[in-house]
Scaffold this active site. Sequence first.
Site, PDB file in Angstrom:
ATOM      1  N   HIS A 170       0.833  -1.204   0.000  1.00  0.00           N
ATOM      2  CA  HIS A 170       0.000   0.000   0.000  1.00  0.00           C
ATOM      3  C   HIS A 170       0.870   1.258   0.000  1.00  0.00           C
ATOM      4  O   HIS A 170       0.647   2.179  -0.795  1.00  0.00           O
ATOM      5  CB  HIS A 170      -0.898  -0.030   1.243  1.00  0.00           C
ATOM      6  N   GLU A 171       1.867   1.292   0.879  1.00  0.00           N
ATOM      7  CA  GLU A 171       2.691   2.499   0.976  1.00  0.00           C
ATOM      8  C   GLU A 171       3.528   2.722  -0.288  1.00  0.00           C
ATOM      9  O   GLU A 171       3.656   3.855  -0.761  1.00  0.00           O
ATOM     10  CB  GLU A 171       3.593   2.429   2.211  1.00  0.00           C
ATOM     11  N   HIS A 221       1.552   4.300  -2.971  1.00  0.00           N
ATOM     12  CA  HIS A 221       1.488   5.758  -2.833  1.00  0.00           C
ATOM     13  C   HIS A 221       2.633   6.414  -3.599  1.00  0.00           C
ATOM     14  O   HIS A 221       2.469   7.470  -4.235  1.00  0.00           O
ATOM     15  CB  HIS A 221       1.583   6.161  -1.355  1.00  0.00           C
ATOM     16  N   TYR A 270      -3.695  14.691  -1.990  1.00  0.00           N
ATOM     17  CA  TYR A 270      -4.123  13.942  -0.812  1.00  0.00           C
ATOM     18  C   TYR A 270      -5.157  14.724  -0.015  1.00  0.00           C
ATOM     19  O   TYR A 270      -4.951  15.099   1.144  1.00  0.00           O
ATOM     20  CB  TYR A 270      -2.906  13.618   0.041  1.00  0.00           C
ATOM     21  N   GLU A 313      -5.851   6.829  -1.775  1.00  0.00           N
ATOM     22  CA  GLU A 313      -5.860   5.743  -0.797  1.00  0.00           C
ATOM     23  C   GLU A 313      -6.366   4.440  -1.410  1.00  0.00           C
ATOM     24  O   GLU A 313      -5.806   3.365  -1.192  1.00  0.00           O
ATOM     25  CB  GLU A 313      -6.744   6.120   0.392  1.00  0.00           C
ATOM     26  N   ASP A 360      -9.874  14.094   8.594  1.00  0.00           N
ATOM     27  CA  ASP A 360      -9.237  13.072   7.746  1.00  0.00           C
ATOM     28  C   ASP A 360      -8.975  13.617   6.341  1.00  0.00           C
ATOM     29  O   ASP A 360      -9.125  12.922   5.349  1.00  0.00           O
ATOM     30  CB  ASP A 360     -10.122  11.814   7.689  1.00  0.00           C
ATOM     31  N   HIS A 387      -9.357   8.422   4.201  1.00  0.00           N
ATOM     32  CA  HIS A 387      -9.378   7.030   4.669  1.00  0.00           C
ATOM     33  C   HIS A 387     -10.801   6.512   4.849  1.00  0.00           C
ATOM     34  O   HIS A 387     -11.004   5.301   4.963  1.00  0.00           O
ATOM     35  CB  HIS A 387      -8.643   6.904   6.005  1.00  0.00           C
TER      36      HIS A 387
END
Length: 711
Positions: free
Chosen positions: A356-357, A360, A371, A380, A448, A453
């Site tokens: 996942h990271e 990004h 973002y 995300e 958020d 998210h």
Amino acid sequence: MYNPSKKQTDVLENLKKIDANIEIKWDEQTGSPLRVKGVLAQAEHLDPGIAAIEFLDQNKGLFLLDSVQKEMLLKRIDTDRLGARHVRMQQVYKELPVFGSEIIVHIDANNKIKGTTGKLTPGIDLPEKPKITDEQALKVALGDDRNNSLGRLHAEPALMILTQFVEQPHLVWHVTVNGMDRDLKGDDTPAKWEYFVDALSGEIVWKYNNEQTHTRTTGSGIGRYSGAVTINTVHDHGSAQYQLDDQWLPSSARVTTHDANGGYPPAPVSEDNNNNWSAASQGPDVDCHLYTRMVYDYFFTVHGRDSYDDAGADMHIYANCGANWNNASWNGSYVKIGNGDGIKYDPLCALDIIAHEWTHAVTEYTANLVYSGESGALNESMSDVFAALIAGNWIFGEDAWLLASAPGSRNMEDPTNGGLYDPANPIDSVLAGHQPDHMTDKYTGAQDYGGVHINSGIMNKAAYLIATGGTHRGIRICEGLGRDVLGIIYYQALTTHLVSSSDFSDMRDAVLDSLDDLYATNPHYSRWRASIINAFAAVGIGTAVTCPMICWIAPFICPPAPHILCPPSPYICPPSPHFACPPSPYICPPAPDIVCPPSPIVVCPPSPHIACPPSPGLSCLPGPDPLPPYIPDIRVRRPEITLKTDIIEIVGIGPETANLFKGRSILTLGDFMKATENEKKITELSKALGISEAKMHDWRKKTLVMLGELK
């Protein structure tokens, strides 16, 4: 609904002379097209950058541009697996970049301009000279919060125009600083703040935290998810220590794992004195190292991407970050992985979290989705989707997740976990692992970063439906496209159709356009297109359509003579002479000139209202199509790849470039390896074909991987 101006209408009428079925989607606020789709022109210039500029110049009235040469700047050109070029251009105003305003011109392998996507801001009227200096803007950003500080890896302040994400245009200084933020639980978490300081007044007009994280909780801990594995290391002769530094990648890229040891970067590379990384405290280091390499291998072998920047960047990951830090993040330079608190999270060094990271990072170097708001939630979701494809399941973070409230920190199959998401309490819901799965429950508040998210669950559900099919909110998906096809289409969308300010509706368009790019001639196309439309409709984006029916000869059964037509209904046979009978319901005719025998058993009934004979040789059934799944040019290493394999199999080479090689009798992988066997030959071939030496080296390394000579 936006009504185009006369100038725009005139341009559209000219374009419709080429393709009467042009589709166009307008930006209701600016009047500029968000998406134009159709055969718009035959590019007159072979250089895709020049061709794109010429097309925009000829049709500038449609895009409300005054001077393309002054208002658009070529950013980069991406070539997809089918040889289509996607020319990405940045809008500028008096030589200043307009943040978030980009357009992509799509040119297919036959040099036809097939459409545009993006967001432009016409009619900007601002001074181009700032009243405050970059140093003053930096002081404003640093003074906004006592935790803010300069980061040595971040760029210098840049003067630009800000039009997206604000109510009116501003001349701004864009400043990036390190700092702290509050996560969803309210605890401190590291931040990479992007400030936009008005260059005339000195006021902060917008900021967002670009430290792209997957969850926001706190903790520390130790975990081992990969078990007994082999990892690539190096030995430092000076210190007599082994280090987690993988230099075995098929390019100049490296995977380097650091041990933050409860702190944050900078931190030393993880070390061991005997190359046996079996201590309990080393578990997160091992997982970070191994899984980062797995992520590299996925993007390289499946999509032909060399590291997150597609240029062989080193991949630095920091294990054991923070005291009780239940988090993981990409900050623009490296990935940080927390250790969990043993209450809500075990160590966050699970494969899907690490994937996942790093996704990004891929997003930052492609669409660069901002973002914040829907674009941030889409950012995300992209990371969740590729994490699911790499890890092999639709539950996210389940290895590290310890709460009983959900099976993982996110559930892509059922984001609400059986309806447990509470729109009235979104923060607590997402902390418990629940998200919305439909636009009716979309979070619209400011927390958020506008729900990045929270609302990602809506896009996650759409991706799951596209891959697997099924029914959601009463809308049926015609058939699932499968995980492999989903990955190929989403990568195409991310790299060639989405821009930094794209929202959920833009994502729907991008996925459909990517299907057109890659699968337009596939027998599944019509049902796949309807499936994508219905998947987005099922989460509240767009309107559902009726699934098309497909008629075919039954699988594993011998078809009748080639001139037999498939009946229009599974229950009705067409009358003769439009229908000829096979010579036997069980035996394939050896030649098309076999005449049907006179037996009454196999003679077709003369009336279209009489049921078809019960021969197993002919069936007309509803979809899905019985052909095997079709995946175009995935180009992974396969057993059948040999030195005699066609050069077109090299990832990213494209048919146009392959033809250039073939014009010099370089036809196969073996020919290519011989033609690039040393630096002198590479240099000579590079000059002869007008292709960079870097590309030559890249293709050579990919060829070695395909042949199994590099691992």
